[in-house]
Design a protein around this motif. Structure first.
Motif, PDB file in Angstrom:
ATOM      1  N   CYS A  75       3.024  59.742  42.698  1.00 23.02           N
ATOM      2  CA  CYS A  75       3.486  58.866  41.282  1.00 23.02           C
ATOM      3  C   CYS A  75       3.785  56.996  41.769  1.00 23.02           C
ATOM      4  N   VAL A  76       4.218  56.660  41.533  1.00 20.82           N
ATOM      5  CA  VAL A  76       4.379  55.084  41.371  1.00 20.82           C
ATOM      6  C   VAL A  76       5.556  54.015  41.010  1.00 20.82           C
ATOM      7  N   TYR A  77       5.933  53.499  41.486  1.00 25.25           N
ATOM      8  CA  TYR A  77       7.389  52.889  41.935  1.00 25.25           C
ATOM      9  C   TYR A  77       7.623  51.731  41.349  1.00 25.25           C
ATOM     10  N   ILE A  78       7.832  51.185  40.176  1.00 28.49           N
ATOM     11  CA  ILE A  78       7.807  49.507  39.726  1.00 28.49           C
ATOM     12  C   ILE A  78       9.500  49.216  39.437  1.00 28.49           C
ATOM     13  N   ARG A  79       9.350  47.898  39.102  1.00 29.60           N
ATOM     14  CA  ARG A  79      11.042  47.645  39.846  1.00 29.60           C
ATOM     15  C   ARG A  79      10.959  46.510  39.675  1.00 29.60           C
ATOM     16  N   ILE A  80      11.825  45.796  38.839  1.00 29.69           N
ATOM     17  CA  ILE A  80      11.798  44.533  37.718  1.00 29.69           C
ATOM     18  C   ILE A  80      13.321  44.023  38.683  1.00 29.69           C
ATOM     19  N   PRO A  81      13.598  43.237  39.284  1.00 33.56           N
ATOM     20  CA  PRO A  81      15.082  43.373  39.292  1.00 33.56           C
ATOM     21  C   PRO A  81      15.794  42.160  38.330  1.00 33.56           C
ATOM     22  N   GLY A  82      17.085  42.787  38.458  1.00 31.14           N
ATOM     23  CA  GLY A  82      17.768  42.159  37.200  1.00 31.14           C
ATOM     24  C   GLY A  82      19.161  41.154  37.532  1.00 31.14           C
ATOM     25  N   THR A  83      18.669  40.065  38.767  1.00 29.60           N
ATOM     26  CA  THR A  83      18.341  39.026  39.055  1.00 29.60           C
ATOM     27  C   THR A  83      17.633  38.338  39.227  1.00 29.60           C
ATOM     28  N   VAL A  84      16.834  36.996  38.450  1.00 34.59           N
ATOM     29  CA  VAL A  84      15.714  36.423  39.778  1.00 34.59           C
ATOM     30  C   VAL A  84      16.377  35.205  39.623  1.00 34.59           C
ATOM     31  N   LEU A  85      15.838  34.259  40.556  1.00 36.24           N
ATOM     32  CA  LEU A  85      15.928  32.610  40.643  1.00 36.24           C
ATOM     33  C   LEU A  85      15.088  31.556  40.299  1.00 36.24           C
ATOM     34  N   LYS A  86      16.277  31.320  39.154  1.00 36.18           N
ATOM     35  CA  LYS A  86      15.212  30.106  38.774  1.00 36.18           C
ATOM     36  C   LYS A  86      16.476  28.605  38.830  1.00 36.18           C
ATOM     37  N   LYS A  89      19.059  28.782  40.748  1.00 41.35           N
ATOM     38  CA  LYS A  89      20.406  29.571  40.116  1.00 41.35           C
ATOM     39  C   LYS A  89      20.317  31.108  39.633  1.00 41.35           C
ATOM     40  N   PRO A  90      21.035  31.775  40.071  1.00 42.19           N
ATOM     41  CA  PRO A  90      20.665  33.345  39.669  1.00 42.19           C
ATOM     42  C   PRO A  90      20.487  33.424  37.630  1.00 42.19           C
ATOM     43  N   VAL A  91      19.835  33.932  37.597  1.00 41.50           N
ATOM     44  CA  VAL A  91      19.180  33.935  36.484  1.00 41.50           C
ATOM     45  C   VAL A  91      19.027  36.117  36.132  1.00 41.50           C
ATOM     46  N   LYS A  92      20.363  36.233  34.963  1.00 40.65           N
ATOM     47  CA  LYS A  92      19.989  37.867  34.527  1.00 40.65           C
ATOM     48  C   LYS A  92      18.662  37.651  33.664  1.00 40.65           C
ATOM     49  N   ILE A  93      17.963  39.347  33.981  1.00 41.18           N
ATOM     50  CA  ILE A  93      16.564  39.664  32.693  1.00 41.18           C
ATOM     51  C   ILE A  93      17.334  40.972  33.379  1.00 41.18           C
ATOM     52  N   ARG A  94      16.098  41.783  32.091  1.00 38.91           N
ATOM     53  CA  ARG A  94      16.044  43.008  32.038  1.00 38.91           C
ATOM     54  C   ARG A  94      15.609  43.216  33.337  1.00 38.91           C
ATOM     55  N   GLY A  95      16.242  44.340  34.516  1.00 42.71           N
ATOM     56  CA  GLY A  95      15.386  44.776  35.248  1.00 42.71           C
ATOM     57  C   GLY A  95      15.285  46.525  34.510  1.00 42.71           C
ATOM     58  N   ILE A  96      13.706  47.106  35.953  1.00 41.94           N
ATOM     59  CA  ILE A  96      14.108  48.418  35.904  1.00 41.94           C
ATOM     60  C   ILE A  96      13.512  49.100  37.459  1.00 41.94           C
ATOM     61  N   SER A  97      14.899  50.031  37.911  1.00 38.25           N
ATOM     62  CA  SER A  97      13.962  50.611  39.386  1.00 38.25           C
ATOM     63  C   SER A  97      13.503  52.370  38.620  1.00 38.25           C
ATOM     64  N   ARG A  98      12.180  52.648  38.671  1.00 30.41           N
ATOM     65  CA  ARG A  98      11.307  53.854  37.951  1.00 30.41           C
ATOM     66  C   ARG A  98      10.497  54.260  38.974  1.00 30.41           C
ATOM     67  N   TYR A  99      10.536  55.628  38.813  1.00 29.72           N
ATOM     68  CA  TYR A  99       9.556  56.387  39.357  1.00 29.72           C
ATOM     69  C   TYR A  99       8.362  57.368  38.404  1.00 29.72           C
ATOM     70  N   VAL A 100       7.109  56.409  37.927  1.00 22.52           N
ATOM     71  CA  VAL A 100       6.264  57.183  37.098  1.00 22.52           C
ATOM     72  C   VAL A 100       5.583  57.662  37.545  1.00 22.52           C
ATOM     73  N   LYS A 101       4.980  58.937  36.657  1.00 20.78           N
ATOM     74  CA  LYS A 101       3.902  59.759  36.518  1.00 20.78           C
ATOM     75  C   LYS A 101       2.663  59.187  36.936  1.00 20.78           C
ATOM     76  N   LYS A 102       1.640  59.530  37.557  1.00 20.63           N
ATOM     77  CA  LYS A 102       0.244  58.313  37.372  1.00 20.63           C
ATOM     78  C   LYS A 102       0.303  59.206  36.189  1.00 20.63           C
ATOM     79  N   VAL A 103      -0.221  60.323  35.327  1.00 23.45           N
ATOM     80  CA  VAL A 103      -0.175  60.937  34.187  1.00 23.45           C
ATOM     81  C   VAL A 103      -0.492  59.456  33.501  1.00 23.45           C
TER      82      VAL A 103
END
Length: 231
Positions: A75-86, A89-103
């Protein structure tokens, strides 16, 4: 300077993240050889997956700047943090933490290649089993029709072949795929399918046999008049 960090996708080589052992086997001293990461598990394929999952264009644009792609054996794990520095300063963005099937990555790759396949950029070669494809910048590539599939001399095709060679699970999924049955999902190969009015490998194999048999019965060069169906 670390050339791997310079040329490889940042999503595949973030220093603050501990990647899987399998992922590390896909990284090479020469980043140009990271075929599976570049062709199968790319940021671009992730963009299309996020879109399918309902993400908005701006969310995808911002999120993929910070995405981590970690390829595991199955499988493939993809991650986007919900908070990033700009600007520190911390800024909220849409995040995700998910295992995805290779198919899912494979289906995305196939869908993208099919969508970009343009039969109007093809022309007949010197033989019944040769076709010439024109690239985006005017270059030309040779396609060969064989009994088991279509091959192409373009860089993308050779890169995809090497990508599947680096990932046995992905290669197995390609062979099992109902549409491809092992055919490399390259846009020029799919353009040839469209030119032949076929949409699956099974249909292609039938069309290839018909084309070959008709050529054998025709006089030399008479095959190129009516053999190629209009798209």
């Amino acid at each position: 300077m670390n050339t791997t960090k310079l040329f490889a996708a940042i999503a595949h080589t973030r220093e603050e993240y501990s990647y899987s052992i399998f992922h590390q086997t896909l990284l090479h001293e020469n980043p140009a050889e990271n075929y599976a990461l570049k062709h199968l598990y790319s940021v671009e394929n992730c963009r299309h997956l996020l879109y399918e999952w309902g993400w908005k264009a701006e969310e995808i644009k911002e999120g993929t700047k910070h995405i981590t792609i970690d390829v595991h054996n199955t499988c493939v794990y993809i991650r986007i943090p919900g908070t990033v520095l700009k600007r520190n300063k911390p800024v909220k963005i849409r995040g995700i933490s998910r295992y995805v099937k290779k198919v899912d990555f494979l289906e995305t790759l196939i869908s993208r290649a099919w969508g970009k396949a343009d039969p109007y950029k093809l022309e007949l070669g010197n033989n019944w089993d040769e076709i010439i494809a024109q690239g985006n910048t005017g270059e030309f590539y040779q396609l060969e029709l064989t009994s088991i599939g279509v091959t192409c001399t373009c860089y993308a095709f050779s890169g995809l072949v090497k990508a599947f060679d680096q990932d046995e699970i992905a290669a197995k999924l390609l062979i099992e795929n109902e549409k491809c049955r092992g055919q490399i999902p390259d846009k020029h190969c799919f353009a040839t399918w469209k030119y032949l009015n076929v949409e699956t490998q099974q249909q292609y194999e039938y069309a290839f046999t018909q084309r070959k048999n008709k050529y054998k019965k025709e006089k030399p060069r008479s095959w190129d008049i009516n053999l190629f169906p209009k798209y």
